[in-house]
Design an enzyme around this catalytic site. Sequence first.
Site, PDB file in Angstrom:
ATOM      1  N   SER A 258       0.949  -1.344  -0.056  1.00 31.53           N
ATOM      2  CA  SER A 258       0.004  -0.048  -0.030  1.00 31.53           C
ATOM      3  C   SER A 258       0.789   1.336   0.038  1.00 31.53           C
ATOM      4  O   SER A 258       2.039   1.067   0.132  1.00 31.53           O
ATOM      5  CB  SER A 258      -0.903   0.217   1.501  1.00 31.53           C
ATOM      6  OG  SER A 258      -0.010   0.317   2.440  1.00 31.53           O
ATOM      7  N   LYS A 259       0.242   2.437  -0.207  1.00 30.15           N
ATOM      8  CA  LYS A 259       1.021   3.753  -0.122  1.00 30.15           C
ATOM      9  C   LYS A 259       2.179   3.653   0.998  1.00 30.15           C
ATOM     10  O   LYS A 259       3.144   4.324   0.895  1.00 30.15           O
ATOM     11  CB  LYS A 259       0.005   4.842   0.182  1.00 30.15           C
ATOM     12  CG  LYS A 259      -0.647   5.423  -0.967  1.00 30.15           C
ATOM     13  CD  LYS A 259       0.355   6.416  -1.669  1.00 30.15           C
ATOM     14  CE  LYS A 259      -0.185   6.649  -3.299  1.00 30.15           C
ATOM     15  NZ  LYS A 259       1.336   6.279  -4.270  1.00 30.15           N
ATOM     16  N   ARG A 260       1.734   3.087   2.106  1.00 30.33           N
ATOM     17  CA  ARG A 260       2.771   3.192   3.223  1.00 30.33           C
ATOM     18  C   ARG A 260       4.019   2.770   2.680  1.00 30.33           C
ATOM     19  O   ARG A 260       5.094   2.899   3.470  1.00 30.33           O
ATOM     20  CB  ARG A 260       2.101   2.194   4.597  1.00 30.33           C
ATOM     21  CG  ARG A 260       1.454   2.729   5.473  1.00 30.33           C
ATOM     22  CD  ARG A 260       1.194   1.922   6.622  1.00 30.33           C
ATOM     23  NE  ARG A 260       0.589   0.524   6.042  1.00 30.33           N
ATOM     24  CZ  ARG A 260       1.027  -0.618   6.051  1.00 30.33           C
ATOM     25  NH1 ARG A 260       2.110  -0.966   6.457  1.00 30.33           N
ATOM     26  NH2 ARG A 260       0.323  -1.743   5.457  1.00 30.33           N
ATOM     27  N   GLY A 262       5.594   3.260  -0.272  1.00 27.36           N
ATOM     28  CA  GLY A 262       5.990   3.990  -1.236  1.00 27.36           C
ATOM     29  C   GLY A 262       5.300   4.015  -2.386  1.00 27.36           C
ATOM     30  O   GLY A 262       3.991   3.704  -2.027  1.00 27.36           O
ATOM     31  N   GLU A 268       4.213   6.490 -11.261  1.00 27.81           N
ATOM     32  CA  GLU A 268       5.121   6.992 -10.098  1.00 27.81           C
ATOM     33  C   GLU A 268       6.467   6.364 -10.224  1.00 27.81           C
ATOM     34  O   GLU A 268       7.338   7.154 -10.269  1.00 27.81           O
ATOM     35  CB  GLU A 268       4.565   6.654  -8.735  1.00 27.81           C
ATOM     36  CG  GLU A 268       3.587   7.342  -8.062  1.00 27.81           C
ATOM     37  CD  GLU A 268       3.031   6.938  -6.851  1.00 27.81           C
ATOM     38  OE1 GLU A 268       3.586   7.307  -5.816  1.00 27.81           O
ATOM     39  OE2 GLU A 268       1.942   5.976  -6.851  1.00 27.81           O
TER      40      GLU A 268
END
Length: 496
Positions: A258-260, A262, A268
Site C-alpha cells: 500500500s501507499k505506506r 512507497g 510513479e
Amino acid sequence: MSDNTPVRVRFAPSPTGKLHIGGARTAIYNWAFARATGGTFILRIDDTDPTRSTEENTQIILRAMRWLGLDWDEGPEVGGDYGPYWQTECLPLYREAAERLVAEGKAYYCFCSPEKLAADHDAAVARKDSFQGYQRTCRNIDPAEAQARVDAGEPYTIRIKVPLDRGDVIVHDAVHGDVTFNAKELDDFIIFRSDGTPTYNFATVVDDARMGITHIIRGDDHLSNTPRQIMVYEALGAPTPTFAHISMILGADGKKLSKRHGATSVEEYRDAGYLSDAFVNYLSLLGWSPDGESTIIPRERLAREFSLDHVSKNPAIMDPSKLDWVNAQYLQAMDDATFADQVLIPQLHAHDLEPEGECLHDAAWYDLLASVLKPRCTLAADVVDQSLFLYTADDELEYDEKSVAKWLAKDGAGAALDAAAEALAAIDEDAWTPAAIEAALDPIPERLGVGKGKVFQPIRVAVVGCAVSPGIGETLALAGKDHVLARIGRARALAK
Ligand code: GLU
C-alpha cells in the site's frame, strides 16, 4: 480445454484507479504467456462499476501499459474480432445470456426483498444451520408465474441454479494445484442485480467465454470467486479455461502493498526515473523465475521462456533496493550514446537544465557526460544533481562548507590553484580534452612536493563546489576552459 487450442489470455483491469504494481505484474504475466506460446494477448476494460470507473483512469492504464511495453493484440485502440472490449458496451450481451439461462432453467428470477434475505440469514444463524446462504426461496416458483411477476414490474434479481448434486467444485489451478470448494456453500448466487446490471462473476465469464479465453492469469484474491465462475461456465455450456492465480505482492513487513510502502502506481515509478525494461524485469521475477537464480531477464527472454509451471504460489515481497539494483544494471548496460539520448538529455530537459527541444552542447560532450555519470546512477533522475555544476553560472556556484574547510582553507591550497590555473591556461581551447588536462596537471604535485589530493581536491572544490566528482580530466573537460579558469580564480580568494 484441449491442450492444442491456441492460447488466448486477457488482462482485464477495472478503471477504478491507476495501474498498480500488482496489476502490472498480472499484465506482464499474461503478455509474456501469450508471447511465449505464440498466443493472443487481449486487453479488456472492466468498467461495469459506473460509480468508480472513469475515462481518465482508463487512459492512465493504457498509457502505463504502453510505457511497460506490453502491446496487446486485441482491445482498445487496436480492435479485434471479439469486441466489444469495454464491458459497459456489453450490457445487452449479459442480459441476453442471463435470460437464456432462465429460459433453459439454469437460472431463475428471485423476488426476495433485502429484508427477507436478511431475516432468512438471521434465522439460519439462529438455527445454527450449516448452510447460511440464500435459502433458494424462489428456485421453484413456476416459470410462467415468475415471468408474469417480472412482466408486472415486480423488482427481481436473477440467480444461477447451482445443481444440487454438483458435488465438490475443483479448481485445477496451474499455480496452486487442485483447490476444492464445496458446491453447497456456493448457494444460488446473483448473476443479475435488481438494477439491471450483471455481477462481476457473471459478466467476466460471459466475456471470457465469448472471447475464447483459454487461460485466466490473475491475482489470487480472485481464487475464491473461481468456483462460482466455474458454475457460470457450466451453465453457459462453455469450456472452463485453465486458471492460474498468482500470489499477492507484499511489502517487506509482510503486509499487502500500500501507499505506506512507497510508490504503488506504475507511473510513479516511471516519473521517478525507472526504466521500463528494468521495471518489467524486476516485476516479472516477483513470483516467477526461469531457473531460480537469474536476476537479469531481458524482455525478449521473458517473452520466450515464461511458463506457468515456474510461477510460485508463495507471496512475493517487493524489495525497492533490488528494483534499484536492477535499474542500475540496465543503465550501466547502455552504451554512452544511448544513455545520453534516452536518459541524460530527457532528464536535463525534464528538470529545465536545458530548454525543451534544444541541446546546448555537441554530441561528444553528452557522450562524455554520459560516460562519467552512467556508473554513478541508480535512477535516471540521478544525473540531474550530478550535472548541476555544469549548468550553474560561475559566480553562483555554491561551495560546500566542509569541502572548503578541508581542501581550500588549508596551507598550500592557494599555491596548488595557482599552479593549476597556469598549467590549464596553457592548453589550447581546441585541445581541451580529459587527456590534455590530466597531462597538464600531472606534474604539479611532485613539483610542489605534495600528494595528489592536495592539488586535485582544491581544483574539484573550485570547479564543482564539493570534493566529489568524476575524474578530474573529465570534470574539467565538461565544464569548459573559460569556466574552469573563472572558478579557480573565484575559489582562490577562499584558499590559503
Ligand atoms: N476487473 C477485475 C479486476 O480488476 C478482473 C478480475 C479478473 O481477472 O477476472 O479485479
